[in-house]
Design an enzyme around this catalytic site. Structure first.
Site: not given
Length: 142
Positions: A29, A84, A86, A97
């Site tokens: 990530e 961010h 995945h 999250d």
């Protein structure tokens, strides 16, 4: 009651920088912050992923957060969105999250690289203190 829809506008060049950053982080990530001034996204802060297990979580180090906050103060801006990636799943907030986001009040932009090497796709979310999730719309501007 249905939450009011929201739109997050990001300059096209900045979005391209974000895509490059999260793609470069693959298979882990990747993460960063966007800052705004007067309601407009004005700066991208791509950061290293400081999570203990970067293959399934992302976190910005306290040192990077302080550096970013100090820079934002120089132009009287504010933290606007955390982004961010995945690497192996869809662009939707995980339970972890949601737990982090419900405390910080930032928009969450999540890039999915589940179809890598195809370019990632992104979605934006607002996560409330009670853990409820609503999806907004990303618009790229010139």
């Amino acid at each position: 009651m249905v939450a009011e829809a929201f739109v997050v506008r990001i300059p096209r060049t900045m979005y391209s920088e974000m895509v490059a950053h999260v793609t470069a982080g693959y298979p882990n990530e990747a993460c960063g912050l966007l800052a705004s001034k007067d309601g407009r996204v004005v700066k991208n802060y791509p950061t290293p992923n400081a999570a203990e297990h970067p293959d399934d979580f992302s976190e910005i180090s306290p040192q990077d957060l302080l550096r970013i906050a100090n820079d934002i103060d120089t132009y009287d801006g504010e933290m606007f969105a955390y982004y961010h990636s995945h690497p192996r799943s869809e662009a939707y907030p995980s339970a972890r999250d949601i737990e982090w986001a419900r405390r910080n009040g930032l928009y969450y932009i999540i890039f999915s690289l589940q179809y890598h090497p195809e370019p990632p796709y992104a979605r934006v979310f607002s996560i409330q203190a009670d853990g409820s999730v609503s999806e907004g719309k990303l618009e790229l501007t010139d």
